[in-house]
Write a protein that holds these residues in place. Structure first.
Motif, PDB file in Angstrom:
ATOM      1  N   GLY A 299       0.810  -1.219   0.000  1.00 11.30           N
ATOM      2  CA  GLY A 299       0.000   0.000   0.000  1.00 11.30           C
ATOM      3  C   GLY A 299       0.836   1.257   0.000  1.00 11.30           C
ATOM      4  O   GLY A 299       0.422   2.293  -0.527  1.00 11.30           O
ATOM      5  N   LEU A 300       2.033   1.188   0.603  1.00  8.63           N
ATOM      6  CA  LEU A 300       2.948   2.334   0.571  1.00  8.63           C
ATOM      7  C   LEU A 300       3.694   2.433  -0.744  1.00  8.63           C
ATOM      8  O   LEU A 300       4.006   3.534  -1.216  1.00  8.63           O
ATOM      9  CB  LEU A 300       3.956   2.224   1.723  1.00  8.63           C
ATOM     10  CG  LEU A 300       3.405   2.390   3.142  1.00  8.63           C
ATOM     11  CD1 LEU A 300       4.497   2.093   4.160  1.00  8.63           C
ATOM     12  CD2 LEU A 300       2.851   3.781   3.353  1.00  8.63           C
ATOM     13  N   ALA A 301       3.983   1.274  -1.349  1.00 10.46           N
ATOM     14  CA  ALA A 301       4.798   1.255  -2.561  1.00 10.46           C
ATOM     15  C   ALA A 301       4.007   1.674  -3.797  1.00 10.46           C
ATOM     16  O   ALA A 301       4.535   2.389  -4.664  1.00 10.46           O
ATOM     17  CB  ALA A 301       5.378  -0.143  -2.773  1.00 10.46           C
ATOM     18  N   ILE A 302       2.755   1.242  -3.901  1.00  8.65           N
ATOM     19  CA  ILE A 302       1.963   1.513  -5.111  1.00  8.65           C
ATOM     20  C   ILE A 302       1.798   3.016  -5.377  1.00  8.65           C
ATOM     21  O   ILE A 302       2.045   3.474  -6.502  1.00  8.65           O
ATOM     22  CB  ILE A 302       0.600   0.800  -5.028  1.00  8.65           C
ATOM     23  CG1 ILE A 302       0.794  -0.711  -5.169  1.00  8.65           C
ATOM     24  CG2 ILE A 302      -0.348   1.315  -6.110  1.00  8.65           C
ATOM     25  CD1 ILE A 302      -0.484  -1.512  -5.064  1.00  8.65           C
ATOM     26  N   PRO A 303       1.381   3.832  -4.383  1.00 11.89           N
ATOM     27  CA  PRO A 303       1.281   5.276  -4.658  1.00 11.89           C
ATOM     28  C   PRO A 303       2.608   5.904  -5.080  1.00 11.89           C
ATOM     29  O   PRO A 303       2.627   6.818  -5.907  1.00 11.89           O
ATOM     30  CB  PRO A 303       0.792   5.853  -3.315  1.00 11.89           C
ATOM     31  CG  PRO A 303       0.144   4.720  -2.625  1.00 11.89           C
ATOM     32  CD  PRO A 303       0.921   3.510  -3.016  1.00 11.89           C
ATOM     33  N   GLN A 304       3.704   5.424  -4.504  1.00 11.75           N
ATOM     34  CA  GLN A 304       5.012   5.958  -4.890  1.00 11.75           C
ATOM     35  C   GLN A 304       5.327   5.619  -6.341  1.00 11.75           C
ATOM     36  O   GLN A 304       5.793   6.480  -7.108  1.00 11.75           O
ATOM     37  CB  GLN A 304       6.089   5.406  -3.962  1.00 11.75           C
ATOM     38  CG  GLN A 304       5.957   5.876  -2.525  1.00 11.75           C
ATOM     39  CD  GLN A 304       6.970   5.224  -1.603  1.00 11.75           C
ATOM     40  OE1 GLN A 304       7.772   4.411  -2.021  1.00 11.75           O
ATOM     41  NE2 GLN A 304       6.912   5.567  -0.326  1.00 11.75           N
TER      42      GLN A 304
END
Length: 245
Positions: free
Chosen positions: A207-212
């Motif tokens: 969930g943190l990696a996808i927006p980045q």
């Protein structure tokens, strides 16, 4: 800006020595992360509004660095799990030493021991490292050879919390103390919790990696679109200056 404000408030109101046992001062961490987030999002927002290639590329590069650092931290934590465990053990032991120095730190330790049903780092006897709970004969504290109340087993329908339930528990053997308090340390409990919640932790990481990744991709797409527009404008200007156009 909220993170920076909370960090500054916490830094001004709290004693730095009380939280020195932690790996990083939470107030300093909030300030640093808040400032970096503000600068990063400023570059992305203003860069997209003004179609500024320099700001957009700065945003994309910084976001890529943050993503790679997170990835590297995860890999190193997995590869060097023994060293990570030793570091966690060191932090917990330091927190035990400074248990009575700060109310927030005390509440944090109590919450952790209740949450994971544990006591101390490796065992409940770790609390002897604290000057108030130390079992030495020359310790004048009323809490001598005791453990915090958060180590005690829960009592059903208890209206008032017995904060002295851990009195003299360190002097008892494991078999005797286990009838009143948690005797297992929090390190093993924490490791077991991580192992049993790997899918949850993986979901949070994803969930943190996808927006980045989406931010990196969209910024690069916008940069390419701006470059194409610049090339088209230059092409039109050259042909307008051509008398045979």
């Amino acid at each position: 800006m909220v993170m920076v404000a909370v960090g500054v408030y916490a830094r001004l109101m709290k004693h730095a020595a009380a939280l020195a046992c932690l790996a990083v001062d939470p107030a300093i961490l909030l300030i640093v992360v808040g400032v970096l987030m503000f600068l990063l999002t400023f570059c992305g927002c203003i860069g997209s509004l003004r179609e500024n290639i320099c700001l957009l590329q700065t945003f994309s590069l910084c976001l890529t660095i943050v993503f790679l650092l997170q990835l590297a931290a995860g890999v190193l934590g997995f590869v060097f799990s023994d060293k990570a465990r030793g570091k966690v053990s060191e932090i917990i032991n330091n927190a035990i030493v400074h248990y009575r120095d700060d109310l927030d730190l005390q509440n944090l330790i109590d919450f952790g021991q209740k949450k994971f049903s544990c006591c101390g780092g490796i065992s409940y006897k770790d609390w002897s490292q604290n000057m108030y709970f130390n079992c030495s004969d020359d310790n004048p504290s009323r809490e001598r050879c005791s453990v915090p109340y958060s180590c005690c087993l829960p009592t059903p329908n208890q209206a008032v919390i017995n904060t002295m339930c851990g009195q003299g528990m360190q002097a008892l053997k494991y078999s005797e103390a286990s009838d009143v308090i948690y005797t297992n340390g929090c390190i093993d409990k924490l490791v077991n919790w991580i192992h049993s919640n790997l899918f949850l932790l993986g979901g949070v990481a994803l969930g943190l990696a996808i927006p980045q990744l989406v931010g990196i991709l969209l910024s690069q797409i916008l940069v390419n679109q701006i470059k194409d527009q610049i090339k088209l404008q230059l092409y039109n200007q050259q042909h307008r200056a051509d008398p045979w156009y």
